[in-house]
Design an enzyme around this catalytic site. Sequence first.
Site, PDB file in Angstrom:
ATOM      1  N   LEU A 258      17.540   7.798   4.053  1.00  0.00           N
ATOM      2  CA  LEU A 258      16.487   6.882   3.698  1.00  0.00           C
ATOM      3  C   LEU A 258      15.327   7.551   4.522  1.00  0.00           C
ATOM      4  CD1 LEU A 258      18.014   3.387   3.793  1.00  0.00           C
ATOM      5  CD2 LEU A 258      18.065   5.137   1.951  1.00  0.00           C
TER       6      LEU A 258
ATOM      7  N   GLU B 299      11.489   9.382   3.161  1.00  0.00           N
ATOM      8  CA  GLU B 299      10.720   9.865   2.262  1.00  0.00           C
ATOM      9  C   GLU B 299      10.145  11.095   2.663  1.00  0.00           C
ATOM     10  OE1 GLU B 299      11.766   5.952   1.042  1.00  0.00           O
ATOM     11  OE2 GLU B 299      11.020   6.542   2.888  1.00  0.00           O
TER      12      GLU B 299
ATOM     13  N   PRO C  41       5.415   6.915   3.823  1.00  0.00           N
ATOM     14  CA  PRO C  41       5.895   7.842   4.908  1.00  0.00           C
ATOM     15  C   PRO C  41       5.911   9.380   4.604  1.00  0.00           C
ATOM     16  CG  PRO C  41       7.289   5.911   4.862  1.00  0.00           C
ATOM     17  CD  PRO C  41       6.356   5.867   3.475  1.00  0.00           C
TER      18      PRO C  41
ATOM     19  N   HIS D 172       6.827  -3.032  -3.061  1.00  0.00           N
ATOM     20  CA  HIS D 172       7.666  -2.407  -4.256  1.00  0.00           C
ATOM     21  C   HIS D 172       6.769  -2.752  -5.559  1.00  0.00           C
ATOM     22  CE1 HIS D 172      10.775  -3.414  -1.357  1.00  0.00           C
ATOM     23  NE2 HIS D 172      11.408  -2.898  -2.327  1.00  0.00           N
TER      24      HIS D 172
END
Length: 329
Positions: free
Chosen positions: A61, A63, A92, A132
Amino acid sequence: MTETQNLTLVQAVRDGLFTEMSADEDVVVLGEDVGKNGGVFRATEGLYDEFGGDRVIDTPLAESGIIGAAVGMAAMGMRPVPECQFSGFMYPGFDQIVSHMSRFRTRSRSRFTLPMTLRAPYGGGIRAPEHHSESKEAFYAHEAGLKVAIPSTPYDAKGMLISAIRDPDPVVFLEPKLIYRAFRGEVPEADYEVPLGEAITRREGDDIAVFTWGAMTRPTMEAAESLAEEGIECEVVDLRTVSPLDREAIVEAFEKTGRAAVVHEAPKSGGLGAEITATIQEEALLYQEAPVKRITGFDVPFPLYALEDYYLPSAARVEAGVKEAVNFP
């Protein structure tokens, strides 16, 4: 005769990935849960079983690591397709995008190109948690060296994704998750390309040109059909690629109508509606009969849950905005 399939937009994305992975062993997919799990929206479902873990790679996890690894792969001649689970998770990796992904060709004086396609579900309307649902395509459209593509139909999703993967330069491919499974469309089984940087006219009209893309194409078309019953004919132009913009299509539609509206779900301030308006001012001012109307999201953090329906431009809001432009002065 070309055989077709009746696919949703997310199925068309998966079909585009399958097509290119079958044709070119240098195409690899990497990201969080893209392998055995098939992706959070199942856009990579079945690819792990078909192509194995060396080409469908589950990553940590991280990015910055996903995008950075893809930059290295692309520099060495592969065609990686990294996925961020949501576009709001791309931040990120922003340094990798703007400092490396977008500049590698220029920095190396074209010794290296980066044939990579960064995919991400984007946009609101599905009642997702914070981070999101943002629509930040303007971030990436502002960065020279990147193409930014946003499909609105299953046909375009497959064809534009294939074009993106085959492109010698990096593409940010944003997939409107609101319409991932909202409808189906005919998609050829064979490979085909939808060129990046070319808009398409979804509806002909003489009274006003309405420019949009992604998930906002549907409410815009609904509004156009409703307005036609009142005698207002909208020319609906789906830009499809927001960088590079198809400025010729924008100017041509505006010169035909003399009035324009732009519909996007991103905030108004600094949004691409302003760039489209500036293009009209610079290249077609003498045809202008009314101010360009921007029908957009609001300049606030994307709201949660029930307020999403108020934040996103609806068909009713598009109708009202178009009428304001058509009835001016």
